[in-house]
Design an enzyme around this catalytic site. Structure first.
Site, PDB file in Angstrom:
ATOM      1  N   ASP A 277      -3.618  14.871  15.714  1.00  0.00           N
ATOM      2  CA  ASP A 277      -3.001  15.824  16.620  1.00  0.00           C
ATOM      3  C   ASP A 277      -3.698  17.181  16.347  1.00  0.00           C
ATOM      4  O   ASP A 277      -3.800  17.849  15.435  1.00  0.00           O
ATOM      5  CB  ASP A 277      -1.376  16.138  16.478  1.00  0.00           C
TER       6      ASP A 277
ATOM      7  N   HIS B 213       3.727  -0.941   3.749  1.00  0.00           N
ATOM      8  CA  HIS B 213       2.997   0.418   3.484  1.00  0.00           C
ATOM      9  C   HIS B 213       4.020   1.378   3.334  1.00  0.00           C
ATOM     10  O   HIS B 213       4.702   1.803   4.174  1.00  0.00           O
ATOM     11  CB  HIS B 213       2.147   0.726   4.839  1.00  0.00           C
TER      12      HIS B 213
ATOM     13  N   GLU C 240       1.186   5.572   0.629  1.00  0.00           N
ATOM     14  CA  GLU C 240       0.606   6.512   1.073  1.00  0.00           C
ATOM     15  C   GLU C 240       0.897   8.121   0.562  1.00  0.00           C
ATOM     16  O   GLU C 240       2.127   8.038  -0.114  1.00  0.00           O
ATOM     17  CB  GLU C 240       0.839   6.780   2.569  1.00  0.00           C
TER      18      GLU C 240
ATOM     19  N   PHE D   9      11.781  15.192  11.064  1.00  0.00           N
ATOM     20  CA  PHE D   9      10.530  14.527  11.266  1.00  0.00           C
ATOM     21  C   PHE D   9      10.761  13.299  12.316  1.00  0.00           C
ATOM     22  O   PHE D   9       9.436  12.963  13.032  1.00  0.00           O
ATOM     23  CB  PHE D   9      10.251  13.847   9.906  1.00  0.00           C
TER      24      PHE D   9
ATOM     25  N   SER E  22       0.939  -1.232  -0.133  1.00  0.00           N
ATOM     26  CA  SER E  22      -0.041   0.027   0.136  1.00  0.00           C
ATOM     27  C   SER E  22       0.862   1.210   0.119  1.00  0.00           C
ATOM     28  O   SER E  22       2.068   1.204   0.351  1.00  0.00           O
ATOM     29  CB  SER E  22      -0.906   0.103   1.279  1.00  0.00           C
TER      30      SER E  22
HETATM   31  P1  FAD Z   1      -4.460   6.958  19.554  1.00  0.00           P
HETATM   32  O1  FAD Z   1      -4.362   5.417  19.312  1.00  0.00           O
HETATM   33  O2  FAD Z   1      -5.460   7.510  20.219  1.00  0.00           O
HETATM   34  O3  FAD Z   1      -3.077   6.878  20.595  1.00  0.00           O
HETATM   35  C1  FAD Z   1      -2.980   8.358  20.800  1.00  0.00           C
HETATM   36  C2  FAD Z   1      -1.985   8.458  22.128  1.00  0.00           C
HETATM   37  O4  FAD Z   1      -3.168   8.479  23.079  1.00  0.00           O
HETATM   38  C3  FAD Z   1      -1.209   7.226  22.446  1.00  0.00           C
HETATM   39  O5  FAD Z   1      -0.094   7.856  23.129  1.00  0.00           O
HETATM   40  C4  FAD Z   1      -1.896   6.357  23.181  1.00  0.00           C
HETATM   41  O6  FAD Z   1      -0.948   5.663  23.884  1.00  0.00           O
HETATM   42  C5  FAD Z   1      -2.796   7.369  23.980  1.00  0.00           C
HETATM   43  N1  FAD Z   1      -3.884   6.742  24.618  1.00  0.00           N
HETATM   44  C6  FAD Z   1      -4.864   5.985  23.628  1.00  0.00           C
HETATM   45  N2  FAD Z   1      -5.870   5.762  24.332  1.00  0.00           N
HETATM   46  C7  FAD Z   1      -5.666   6.249  25.589  1.00  0.00           C
HETATM   47  C8  FAD Z   1      -6.526   6.231  27.013  1.00  0.00           C
HETATM   48  N3  FAD Z   1      -7.720   5.783  26.957  1.00  0.00           N
HETATM   49  N4  FAD Z   1      -5.933   6.770  28.176  1.00  0.00           N
HETATM   50  C9  FAD Z   1      -4.809   7.553  27.965  1.00  0.00           C
HETATM   51  N5  FAD Z   1      -4.086   7.505  26.824  1.00  0.00           N
HETATM   52  C10 FAD Z   1      -4.640   6.913  25.762  1.00  0.00           C
HETATM   53  N6  FAD Z   1      -1.929  12.273  11.392  1.00  0.00           N
HETATM   54  C11 FAD Z   1      -2.724  13.141  10.815  1.00  0.00           C
HETATM   55  O7  FAD Z   1      -2.972  14.424  11.383  1.00  0.00           O
HETATM   56  N7  FAD Z   1      -3.121  12.837   9.484  1.00  0.00           N
HETATM   57  C12 FAD Z   1      -2.962  11.573   9.025  1.00  0.00           C
HETATM   58  O8  FAD Z   1      -3.528  11.323   8.043  1.00  0.00           O
HETATM   59  C13 FAD Z   1      -2.275  10.689   9.622  1.00  0.00           C
HETATM   60  N8  FAD Z   1      -1.957   9.530   9.269  1.00  0.00           N
HETATM   61  C14 FAD Z   1      -1.141   8.549   9.901  1.00  0.00           C
HETATM   62  C15 FAD Z   1      -0.848   7.198   9.659  1.00  0.00           C
HETATM   63  C16 FAD Z   1      -0.097   6.230  10.352  1.00  0.00           C
HETATM   64  C17 FAD Z   1      -0.034   5.098   9.638  1.00  0.00           C
HETATM   65  C18 FAD Z   1       0.326   6.756  11.279  1.00  0.00           C
HETATM   66  C19 FAD Z   1       1.245   5.717  12.275  1.00  0.00           C
HETATM   67  C20 FAD Z   1       0.025   7.957  11.955  1.00  0.00           C
HETATM   68  C21 FAD Z   1      -0.673   8.778  11.223  1.00  0.00           C
HETATM   69  N9  FAD Z   1      -0.949  10.138  11.640  1.00  0.00           N
HETATM   70  C22 FAD Z   1      -1.568  11.007  10.978  1.00  0.00           C
HETATM   71  C23 FAD Z   1      -0.205  10.508  12.810  1.00  0.00           C
HETATM   72  C24 FAD Z   1      -1.440  10.344  14.271  1.00  0.00           C
HETATM   73  O9  FAD Z   1      -2.269  11.146  13.943  1.00  0.00           O
HETATM   74  C25 FAD Z   1      -0.472  10.949  15.543  1.00  0.00           C
HETATM   75  O10 FAD Z   1       0.630   9.962  15.790  1.00  0.00           O
HETATM   76  C26 FAD Z   1      -1.533  11.058  16.633  1.00  0.00           C
HETATM   77  O11 FAD Z   1      -0.889  11.619  17.566  1.00  0.00           O
HETATM   78  C27 FAD Z   1      -2.104   9.734  17.097  1.00  0.00           C
HETATM   79  O12 FAD Z   1      -3.076   9.130  16.413  1.00  0.00           O
HETATM   80  P2  FAD Z   1      -3.580   7.530  16.846  1.00  0.00           P
HETATM   81  O13 FAD Z   1      -4.567   7.423  15.960  1.00  0.00           O
HETATM   82  O14 FAD Z   1      -2.231   6.696  16.746  1.00  0.00           O
HETATM   83  O15 FAD Z   1      -3.969   7.867  18.266  1.00  0.00           O
END
Ligand code: FAD
Length: 277
Positions: free
Chosen positions: A100, A257, A9, A207, A7
């Site tokens: 974020d 990916h 991106e 980065f 895949s």
């Molecule tokens: P989560 O899975 O919600 O985790 C975020 C943080 O919260 C982690 O530290 C986790 O341990 C913590 N956490 C989760 N649940 C709880 C809880 N209940 N209590 C306390 N802590 C908790 N960003 C963008 O803006 N746009 C994009 O298109 C984008 N694409 C991405 C694609 C990939 C494959 C990856 C790996 C990252 C991407 N990101 C993108 C970055 C991502 O949005 C950031 O890393 C963001 O900070 C976390 O998103 P997440 O979905 O992993 O969050």
């Protein structure tokens, strides 16, 4: 026969020239026959229209397109409307993220973490979308501790994610340890390694600091020694990333990916060397 699922991106281009260039890049990368192209989504919905336009164009060209969707700063109604748009456009796969908030933006909205978005998508749309989530072999920078981060990852799988894509890494042990730890917790979904080809070392270093990826000392020292010698950086970067992919493929990873950064050259060359092209 090549059974590794690729895949690739993209990020949504900001200008008409960027969009034109991405058409050419997409056409070249489509020759690798990836399972899907994903398109990132800006924090707080800042690229909503451009992500949608890019996804629609890729889908119209015959490739599967998967929009990223982040939930931080969003309401349930706004996410519901976006899901409807994607369903109407025939999209079948979504990369579900927390995202974020840009600094200075105070309102976190109605979702706190990505597992809540996964649960919402499943409740609203059933099995309509295949859901990908993010995973962090070197741990998410905000995680209190590795165990909490693993539990957060497990919550996303338990909420209905089908598959995961990792943050990029250059330390294969971190990935293998993460997968083993997730399996030990009963997480069974595929965990596809995210691969970042190396075009510019200074950009990569910046980065990586921000997203919590470690650049191993032996690599960093060599890149630093190349200074402005772009050709040597490219050649060494290709060797490093190809070797990482070879080792990952030997462990039986479910796919690769590629973070293409909207460039075709490095991803194509790596896949050629891996005989995946
Ligand atoms: P989560 O899975 O919600 O985790 C975020 C943080 O919260 C982690 O530290 C986790 O341990 C913590 N956490 C989760 N649940 C709880 C809880 N209940 N209590 C306390 N802590 C908790 N960003 C963008 O803006 N746009 C994009 O298109 C984008 N694409 C991405 C694609 C990939 C494959 C990856 C790996 C990252 C991407 N990101 C993108 C970055 C991502 O949005 C950031 O890393 C963001 O900070 C976390 O998103 P997440 O979905 O992993 O969050």
């Amino acid at each position: 026969m090549n059974t590794t699922e690729l895949s690739i991106e993209f990020f949504p281009p900001q200008t008409a020239e960027g969009a034109e260039k991405l058409r050419t890049v997409h056409a070249r990368l489509a020759e690798l026959k990836p399972a899907f192209f994903s398109v990132t989504y800006g924090a707080g919905g800042s690229t909503r229209e451009r992500t949608f336009a890019t996804v629609k164009e890729i889908a119209a060209s015959g490739s599967e397109a998967a929009p990223h969707l982040s939930c931080i700063g969003s309401t349930r109604d706004s996410i519901r409307a976006i899901l409807q748009e994607y369903a109407d456009a025939g999209i079948r796969r979504i990369v579900a993220l927390r995202g974020d908030l840009p600094s200075g933006v105070g309102d976190a909205g109605e979702f706190r973490y990505a597992n809540e978005l996964v649960e919402f998508i499943r409740n609203e749309t059933g099995k309509r979308f295949r859901i990908e989530v993010a995973a962090y072999p070197e741990w998410h920078p905000q995680a209190r501790c590795p165990q909490d981060d693993l539990l957060a990852f497990k919550r996303k799988a338990d909420a209905g994610a089908d598959s995961a894509i990792t943050q990029y890494f250059y330390n294969i042990d971190a990935y293998l340890h993460f997968v083993d730890s997730a399996r030990a917790m009963g997480v069974t979904i595929p965990i596809v390694p995210g691969i970042m080809p190396i075009a510019s070392f200074s950009k990569l270093a910046r980065f990586s600091d921000a997203c919590g990826t470690e650049l191993p000392r032996w690599m960093r020292k060599k890149f630093e020694a190349y200074g402005d010698d772009a050709e040597s950086i490219r050649a060494f970067g290709l060797d490093v990333v190809t070797s990482l992919c070879e080792k990952l493929l030997a462990t039986g990873v479910p796919g690769l990916h590629f973070y293409s950064m909207n460039q075709a050259g490095l991803t194509t060359e790596i896949c050629k060397r891996l005989k995946l092209a």
